[in-house]
Design an enzyme around this catalytic site. Sequence first.
Site, short mmCIF file in Angstrom:
data_model
loop_
_atom_site.label_atom_id
_atom_site.label_comp_id
_atom_site.label_asym_id
_atom_site.label_seq_id
_atom_site.Cartn_x
_atom_site.Cartn_y
_atom_site.Cartn_z
N SER A 13 -18.90 -20.35 10.61
CA SER A 13 -20.11 -20.16 9.82
C SER A 13 -20.11 -21.05 8.59
CB SER A 13 -20.27 -18.69 9.41
OG SER A 13 -19.20 -18.23 8.62
N CYS A 91 -23.88 -5.17 19.00
CA CYS A 91 -23.99 -5.51 17.58
C CYS A 91 -24.85 -6.75 17.37
CB CYS A 91 -22.60 -5.71 16.98
SG CYS A 91 -22.62 -6.13 15.22
N CYS A 187 -13.87 -6.13 15.48
CA CYS A 187 -13.76 -6.09 14.01
C CYS A 187 -13.31 -4.73 13.50
CB CYS A 187 -15.08 -6.50 13.37
SG CYS A 187 -16.46 -5.34 13.63
#
Length: 351
Positions: A13, A91, A187
């Site tokens: 990212s 998600c 996660c």
Amino acid sequence: MKIGIALSGGVDSAVAAGRLIRQGNCVIGYHMIVLEGNPLSNAALDDAKVVADHLRIELKIVDLREEFRRILDYFANSYMSGETPNPCVVCNDSIKFGLLLERMFSFGEEKIATGHYARLASLGDQMFLSRAFDRAKDQSYFLSRIGKRKLHDIIFPLGEMTKEEVRQEASVVDLPVHSKKDSQEICFIPDGDYRSFLKSRGIEGKPGLITDENGNLLGRHYGLSGYTIGQRKGLGVSEGERYYVKSLDLERNRLVLAQRESLLSDSLTARDPNWYIDPDDEFECFCMIRSSMRAVPASVSVLANNRLRVHFPEKVWAVAPGQLAVFYIEDRVVGSAFIEGNSVLESEDDT
């Protein structure tokens, strides 16, 4: 263009954000908080702040802890019902490209960008999710539940890059996370011990028998929620044969093991499809039933009640209810659906 970038604190990212900035866009970072008291989450936030400072962009913190509980509930409930959940798929659809996207747009962003390895492709007047150039890192499987109307709002800056090129670019521009390791686990279960996670939510399971397909006793299990279709390790069976989990018999609380060949199937049924095309009643494609497999030829039949039947000319291994079947034509994702099982539907179900 005003673009919101989902800034996770990882190298992907960060490189994606840097590329968008150099293209002349107005970029603002967004970091989701989804877990409470998780050391890895705290570290990710710290890294996101460092990256934002390095890139000289604003970082907005979006607290989605309350909303993320639905992902935790989905994960736990799937195991209780004998299915194998895929929390990243759910998600991406409901949280990252759902609530986070909505939050970005409420702040005036025109597009959402992420560090996912995927591409967007146009064919005529239609937009498609497509495989990344780097097939080893391709994440189109995990993104295939995103509604097709949202594709026009999304940018994947890394779709044409390899992971090695991303690492090299991060190093060249001296990003502080250029050598950070990729996350390999879910996660909210960073140690990979999902049994402990389920136990923390009050799901321990009831001990029962382990048998082979003929009912021969092989051992005892400590709760069916601790097993998934195709699992080989941690079965606690000392027989000479190499066994795999074939099925979870919830009614009799029995874990059924079999040799590898017995887990091969030539068909499956699936539910709740997400389409990027208007499908014919039957069509040919390539299909993946787990993220780690290569796509294989398949024939898809669209049934009533939002269901599908998928037939494989060459058998596939370990069809797991709850996992996702993703359908490709060339590099384009044309749809996906959640697997129900590998049993053949009765003819009256087709009507």
